[in-house]
Write an enzyme that holds these catalytic residues in place. Structure first.
Site, PDB file in Angstrom:
ATOM      1  N   HIS A 122       0.836  -1.198   0.000  1.00 18.55           N
ATOM      2  CA  HIS A 122       0.000   0.000   0.000  1.00 18.55           C
ATOM      3  C   HIS A 122       0.880   1.260   0.000  1.00 18.55           C
ATOM      4  O   HIS A 122       1.965   1.271   0.590  1.00 18.55           O
ATOM      5  CB  HIS A 122      -0.930   0.007   1.221  1.00 18.55           C
ATOM      6  CG  HIS A 122      -1.980   1.067   1.113  1.00 18.55           C
ATOM      7  ND1 HIS A 122      -1.731   2.388   1.412  1.00 18.55           N
ATOM      8  CD2 HIS A 122      -3.279   1.000   0.715  1.00 18.55           C
ATOM      9  CE1 HIS A 122      -2.838   3.089   1.203  1.00 18.55           C
ATOM     10  NE2 HIS A 122      -3.782   2.274   0.783  1.00 18.55           N
ATOM     11  N   GLU A 197      -4.491   2.401  -7.222  1.00 18.06           N
ATOM     12  CA  GLU A 197      -4.762   3.498  -6.296  1.00 18.06           C
ATOM     13  C   GLU A 197      -3.783   4.635  -6.586  1.00 18.06           C
ATOM     14  O   GLU A 197      -2.650   4.623  -6.076  1.00 18.06           O
ATOM     15  CB  GLU A 197      -4.570   3.050  -4.846  1.00 18.06           C
ATOM     16  CG  GLU A 197      -5.422   1.866  -4.458  1.00 18.06           C
ATOM     17  CD  GLU A 197      -5.478   1.679  -2.941  1.00 18.06           C
ATOM     18  OE1 GLU A 197      -6.373   0.985  -2.492  1.00 18.06           O
ATOM     19  OE2 GLU A 197      -4.631   2.240  -2.225  1.00 18.06           O
TER      20      GLU A 197
HETATM   21  O1  LIG Z   1      -7.560   1.218   1.190  1.00 14.96           O
HETATM   22  C1  LIG Z   1      -8.055   2.040   0.493  1.00 14.96           C
HETATM   23  C2  LIG Z   1      -7.325   2.989  -0.294  1.00 14.96           C
HETATM   24  O2  LIG Z   1      -6.077   3.318   0.222  1.00 14.96           O
HETATM   25  C3  LIG Z   1      -8.129   4.203  -0.572  1.00 14.96           C
HETATM   26  O3  LIG Z   1      -8.311   4.925   0.601  1.00 14.96           O
HETATM   27  P1  LIG Z   1      -9.301   6.171   0.589  1.00 14.96           P
HETATM   28  O4  LIG Z   1     -10.624   5.651   0.153  1.00 14.96           O
HETATM   29  O5  LIG Z   1      -9.290   6.684   1.994  1.00 14.96           O
HETATM   30  O6  LIG Z   1      -8.766   7.166  -0.389  1.00 14.96           O
END
Ligand SMILES: O=C[C@H](O)COP(=O)(O)O
Length: 278
Positions: A122, A197
């Site tokens: 991540h 992401e």
């Molecule tokens: O785990 C989810 C992703 O990192 C996206 O996070 P977010 O929805 O807070 O931007």
């Protein structure tokens, strides 16, 4: 012989990051499963699955709650040994399964507790703990060795500039490095999920634009190419209701991240509508 989990057509993932206390995590899971909240529809499970990715401390109690849920469901529907209607994941793992690795968490233990997905690489772990592509690839291999599915986070760091095609090309180039490293490290028949992401869209007021995501995901799928195992590409980064349906991401990706109970319910409905499930 252990086999890999079968991934449905669409996946909705909820990572709780480090947001909740343990009791709040368990309440959240109870709310997700509560039929009155109309979020999980067991009849949809071949096409749409939800997965909760809580912190390490709550994996065990969450697994117990899910076991009870599945047992009751099997009794109600008179289906012995049904496939799961809801998946459990972990937010990371180590690349070794046992040994003197203080503070690390074994993929074998994660599997033993009932997880089938492990989120890896991540952006927050890369930025804060300097995790590398090579480490993520090793963790992906260790995850597959336990017959779980690596959920590998990829995404460009810099927000798109004014020239859309350049931004897409740059994003695909950045993502491709980890995609290739992971695919080279795992068996060809192992299922894998890539969560696209864009780093600049995580935790922001709004998600990345649909056209940008669709074009980058198309490029990522080309990098993945043909392989024996299933590969799914999801979107994460301030995702929520209104992003999936007409003209949205449903045409481009195999699922999304979601958060608040209300938001999760709305997203589930949007995905179901595109699948004509209900
Ligand atoms: O785990 C989810 C992703 O990192 C996206 O996070 P977010 O929805 O807070 O931007």
């Amino acid at each position: 012989m252990a086999s890999y989990p079968i991934l449905p057509e669409k996946l909705l993932l909820i990572s709780l990051k480090m947001y909740f206390t343990p009791d709040r995590t368990l309440t959240y899971l109870h709310d997700l499963l509560n039929p009155a909240n109309e979020i999980v529809h067991p009849t949809n499970k071949d096409k749409l699955l939800l997965a909760l990715i809580p912190d390490f401390l709550t994996i065990w109690p969450c697994a117990q709650i899910l076991k009870e849920y599945e047992t009751n469901l099997a009794a109600t529907t008179r289906t012995p040994n049904p496939t799961p209607t809801f998946l459990l994941g972990a937010q990371d793992c180590f690349w070794e399964s046992q040994g003197a690795y203080t503070g690390e968490v074994s993929p074998a233990s994660i599997r033993a507790l009932g997880c089938s997905i492990v989120e890896l690489g991540h952006a927050e772990r890369r930025a804060i703990f300097n995790e590398t592509d090579a480490q993520t690839a090793r963790k992906a291999a260790a995850t597959c060795a336990q017959h779980m599915v690596p959920l590998v986070c990829i995404g460009e760091v810099t927000a798109p500039g004014p020239i859309a095609s350049q931004a897409v090309g740059q994003a695909v180039t950045e993502c491709a490095v980890l995609v290739r490293a992971v695919l080279a490290a795992i068996p060809d028949d192992a299922p894998v999920i890539f969560a696209y992401e864009p780093v600049w869209a995580i935790g922001q007021p709004k998600p990345a634009g649909v056209d940008h995501v669709a074009a980058v995901v198309q490029g990522i799928r080309a990098v993945i190419g043909v392989r024996a195992g299933t590969a799914r590409v999801l979107y994460g980064g301030s995702a929520g209701p209104g992003l999936w349906g007409a003209g949205g991401l449903g045409r481009a990706v195999d699922g999304m991240f979601a958060h608040q109970i209300e938001g999760v319910r709305e997203v589930v409905r949007e995905v179901e509508e595109t699948l004509a499930l209900v």
